[in-house]
Design a protein around this motif. Structure first.
Motif, PDB file in Angstrom:
ATOM      1  N   MET A 196       0.831  -1.205   0.000  1.00 20.09           N
ATOM      2  CA  MET A 196       0.000   0.000   0.000  1.00 20.09           C
ATOM      3  C   MET A 196       0.865   1.254   0.000  1.00 20.09           C
ATOM      4  N   ALA A 197       1.962   1.218   0.740  1.00 17.66           N
ATOM      5  CA  ALA A 197       2.868   2.368   0.764  1.00 17.66           C
ATOM      6  C   ALA A 197       3.511   2.575  -0.606  1.00 17.66           C
ATOM      7  N   LEU A 198       3.880   1.479  -1.279  1.00 17.25           N
ATOM      8  CA  LEU A 198       4.439   1.590  -2.633  1.00 17.25           C
ATOM      9  C   LEU A 198       3.412   2.163  -3.606  1.00 17.25           C
ATOM     10  N   ALA A 199       2.156   1.714  -3.468  1.00 19.20           N
ATOM     11  CA  ALA A 199       1.093   2.245  -4.332  1.00 19.20           C
ATOM     12  C   ALA A 199       0.890   3.736  -4.083  1.00 19.20           C
ATOM     13  N   ALA A 200       1.018   4.160  -2.828  1.00 20.36           N
ATOM     14  CA  ALA A 200       0.882   5.578  -2.502  1.00 20.36           C
ATOM     15  C   ALA A 200       1.982   6.396  -3.174  1.00 20.36           C
TER      16      ALA A 200
END
Length: 312
Positions: free
Chosen positions: A271-275
């Protein structure tokens, strides 16, 4: 090139079109009245022709398709767009024309919502929808257009010939408003009196399906015109979700020195990478959108040169 062109898109408006055409011929006798018939089955075209309008046809159904045809085919110094249902007063036309021709305004908006719309309109969901759309656009795009969905507008030659009509239906007014705001065009509001359709005349606007299309159009254009804000919000949302998943895992690790919930940790990492990906996408698309605004200004200069050539 006409000096003033009154554009009336029509679909089954036989009950009111004669009065609308005659009202505009009285108020703007120097204008050319164009009625574009959109597959009417009630003789709207013949009535309009007998009333003195120039009648043309658009066979692709939808108001957006009709307006695309109008803007392509007609050259004028000033355009008035009006519905054929006799809900808007022709008496305000002269003031709107003067704003375009004398004050160089690109779009004049006939504002129903500040006058009689909420009293005259008998469809409460239309009232709610108009207020919702107006509030959404003015907040998202930091504008002050008082009536987004009105079908009563005046345009300059530069606006008409530089506006890319993409919508097919009633969401066209929303598209016009956002285009004018994004391209920093001169927009003014004029308060007009609104009267509901006469008895027996039916609206072609479907409250729910067309309302959903309008909201979808707002989201699409916000993404295209304001990509940094759009993808920035998506990035922030994803980051908050990632943090909410990661913090409990981190607290547990500090307490017992172990990570018992590896799947949660892995998902929070993705999720952090997607952000981050969303954030950088917004930055790249924002640069492209800024470049498009610069190119639009150059295209606008060409449109103005074409106008001068036609006037000469």
């Amino acid at each position: 090139m006409d000096k003033i062109a009154v554009l009336i898109p029509c679909y089954n408006e036989s009950q009111t079109i004669e009065k609308v055409v005659k009202d505009w011929k009285r108020e703007l006798p120097e204008a050319v009245i164009y009625v574009y018939d959109n597959n009417s089955k009630d003789g709207t075209d013949e009535i309009a022709r007998e009333a003195g309008a120039v009648v043309r046809y658009e066979y692709q159904q939808g108001k957006g398709n009709v307006i695309r045809r109008m803007f392509r085919e007609i050259d004028a110094q000033c355009y008035i767009m009006i519905d054929g249902d006799d809900t808007y007063p022709a008496e305000m036309g002269r003031e709107m024309v003067n704003k375009v021709l004398e004050r160089n305004v690109d779009m004049v908006v006939g504002d129903r919502l500040s006058s009689t719309y909420f009293e005259e309109n008998k469809r409460p969901f239309h009232n709610f929808g108009n207020s919702l759309v107006r509030g959404s656009i003015n907040r998202l795009f930091r504008s002050n257009i008082r009536d987004i969905m009105t079908g009563y507008r005046a345009f300059s030659y530069e606006f008409v010939k530089s506006f890319p009509v993409l919508s097919k239906g009633f969401e066209i007014e929303t598209e016009m408003s956002i285009h004018a705001v994004d391209k920093n065009m001169a927009v003014e509001n004029i308060i007009i009196e609104y009267r509901d359709r006469p008895q027996g005349s039916e609206s072609k606007l479907n409250t729910y399906s067309d309302g959903f299309k309008v909201l979808k159009t707002i989201g699409r254009l916000y993404k295209n015109y304001k990509p940094m804000q759009f993808f920035g919000m998506v990035s922030l949302l994803l980051f908050i979700i990632a943090a909410c998943m990661f913090v409990p895992v981190l607290i547990t690790y500090f307490e017992i020195g172990l990570v018992p919930n590896f799947p949660t940790l892995i998902v929070s990492g993705f999720m952090a990478l997607a952000a981050l990906q969303s954030l950088f996408s917004g930055m790249i698309l924002s640069t492209i959108a800024e470049r498009e605004r610069q190119e639009f200004e150059f295209r606008l200069q060409l449109v103005r040169r074409m106008k001068k050539d036609e006037l000469c």
